[in-house]
Design an enzyme around this catalytic site. Structure first.
Site, short mmCIF file in Angstrom:
data_model
loop_
_atom_site.label_atom_id
_atom_site.label_comp_id
_atom_site.label_asym_id
_atom_site.label_seq_id
_atom_site.Cartn_x
_atom_site.Cartn_y
_atom_site.Cartn_z
N LYS A 141 38.44 -40.21 20.08
CA LYS A 141 39.46 -39.43 20.82
C LYS A 141 40.85 -40.08 20.80
CE LYS A 141 36.36 -36.86 23.82
NZ LYS A 141 35.12 -37.66 23.73
O1 LIG Z 1 34.46 -35.21 22.06
C1 LIG Z 1 33.37 -35.24 22.64
O2 LIG Z 1 32.36 -35.56 22.03
C2 LIG Z 1 33.29 -34.74 24.01
C3 LIG Z 1 34.18 -33.75 24.35
C4 LIG Z 1 33.96 -33.01 25.52
O3 LIG Z 1 34.65 -32.04 25.80
N1 LIG Z 1 32.94 -33.35 26.34
C5 LIG Z 1 32.09 -34.39 26.05
O4 LIG Z 1 31.15 -34.62 26.83
N2 LIG Z 1 32.30 -35.14 24.92
C6 LIG Z 1 31.45 -36.31 24.63
O5 LIG Z 1 30.11 -35.84 24.39
C7 LIG Z 1 29.15 -36.72 24.97
C8 LIG Z 1 28.36 -35.98 26.01
O6 LIG Z 1 27.30 -36.77 26.48
P1 LIG Z 1 26.06 -36.14 27.29
O7 LIG Z 1 26.65 -35.38 28.42
O8 LIG Z 1 25.29 -37.35 27.73
O9 LIG Z 1 25.30 -35.28 26.33
C9 LIG Z 1 29.95 -37.92 25.48
O10 LIG Z 1 30.03 -38.85 24.43
C10 LIG Z 1 31.33 -37.35 25.75
O11 LIG Z 1 32.34 -38.32 25.63
#
Ligand SMILES: O=C(O)c1cc(=O)[nH]c(=O)n1[C@@H]1O[C@H](COP(=O)(O)O)[C@@H](O)[C@H]1O
Length: 311
Positions: free
Chosen positions: A99
């Site tokens: 990011k």
């Molecule tokens: O860019 C990302 O991956 C991301 C964007 C977003 O809008 N929301 C989001 O949750 N993420 C990332 O996606 C992952 C979600 O993790 P879980 O919620 O554990 O599945 C994390 O690494 C967040 O940093």
């Protein structure tokens, strides 16, 4: 996106495993003797490799989130790059969740995530990060993005730009309507992404190297964004731990059931914590086998869940 699309086709699975280790997600025995960041980083690496070995044949990609590693300084970064290198050695597409976003000259330095160390006389660039794609923040506009697009084009890689993020307060900025238009900020970003990616579209699949991050937690907005971005591949976080369901995903895919990659991090790597009977582990090997078994089960369940929702 060709490499990613072909990996998805090979595995018949549009999902990605998020490698976001945290102490609370690891079996305690892995950190039992940890006295330094190096010890924790080594535990993260063992945890990750166990998960990678368990899923590499059923998923196309992994998405390590760099913050989890940066928390442990140099040793953590080392675990991040070693994890990426290992994942690639097992044939996985590595999407580095970094990011980044800054002014052009700084973005150029960040773009070394894709095109290797800066060029100096007498030394070829070195791919120190081992990533096939990275996530990028569009807040600074095209000059913060261009170096990434150029690096992606140069090295046959991709970027995923935040459009509508999965978190509840994404509405604070991304849902605001822009004066004199009927577009929200995320819709405006969507149109920019189509434009920014235009010259990088794959001749066979039609998708550009400039993807969009669109949260599974906003299905109605996501479906609208899909219409606005026919040539933009989606990274879709928010499934599982954040409440997004397979039903919510339909409108984010294209009419061929392609065009999106759904992420789950905690839902896969911490699936072992939901097991009915968690034994007292007597060795790290036993703990890692347990983690790996439940990660594979969860990854297969996610694949079936998404495939059923799309059929
Ligand atoms: O860019 C990302 O991956 C991301 C964007 C977003 O809008 N929301 C989001 O949750 N993420 C990332 O996606 C992952 C979600 O993790 P879980 O919620 O554990 O599945 C994390 O690494 C967040 O940093």
């Amino acid at each position: 996106m060709r490499q990613l699309i072909e990996a998805i086709t090979r595995t018949s699975n549009p999902s990605v495993v998020g490698l976001d280790p945290k102490p609370s997600l690891l079996p305690k025995i892995l950190l039992r003797n940890a006295k330094s960041p190096q010890d924790v980083a080594q535990a993260y690496f063992s945890f990750n490799t166990a998960i990678i070995d368990a899923v590499y044949d059923i998923v196309p990609a992994v998405k390590p989130q760099i913050a989890m590693y940066e928390s442990w300084g140099e040793a953590g970064i080392n675990a991040y790059t070693r994890t990426n290198e290992y994942a690639r050695s097992r044939g996985l597409y590595v999407l580095g969740d970094i990011k980044r976003g800054d002014i052009g000259s700084t973005a150029q330095a960040y773009a070394s995530h894709l095109n290797g160390t800066p060029k100096i006389e007498g030394m070829e660039p070195v791919d120190v990060w081992h990533e096939d794609a990275v996530t990028v923040n569009p807040y600074l506009g095209i000059d913060g993005i261009e170096p990434f697009i150029e690096a992606a084009q140069e090295c046959d890689k991709d970027i995923f730009v935040l459009a509508k993020t999965s978190n509840p307060s994404s509405a604070d900025l991304q849902d605001l309507t822009i004066a004199n238009t009927n577009l929200t900020l995320s819709e405006h970003v969507a149109l920019l992404l189509e434009q920014w990616g235009e010259t990088t579209r794959d001749s066979q699949y039609g998708y550009s190297r400039v993807g969009a991050v669109v949260g599974a937690t906003h299905p109605v907005i996501g479906a609208k964004l899909r219409e606005l971005m026919p040539h933009t591949f989606f990274l879709v976080p928010g499934y599982g731990a954040q409440g997004g369901t397979a039903r919510d995903l339909r409108g984010l895919f294209d009419s061929n059931g392609m065009g999106a990659l759904v992420n789950s991090s905690r839902g896969i790597i911490a699936a072992w914590q939901k097991a009915e009977d968690i034994p007292e582990f007597s060795s790290t090997e036993q703990a890692l086998d347990f983690v790996a078994h439940y990660a594979r089960e969860a990854a297969l369940a996610m694949k079936n869940d998404i495939t059923n929702a799309l059929s």
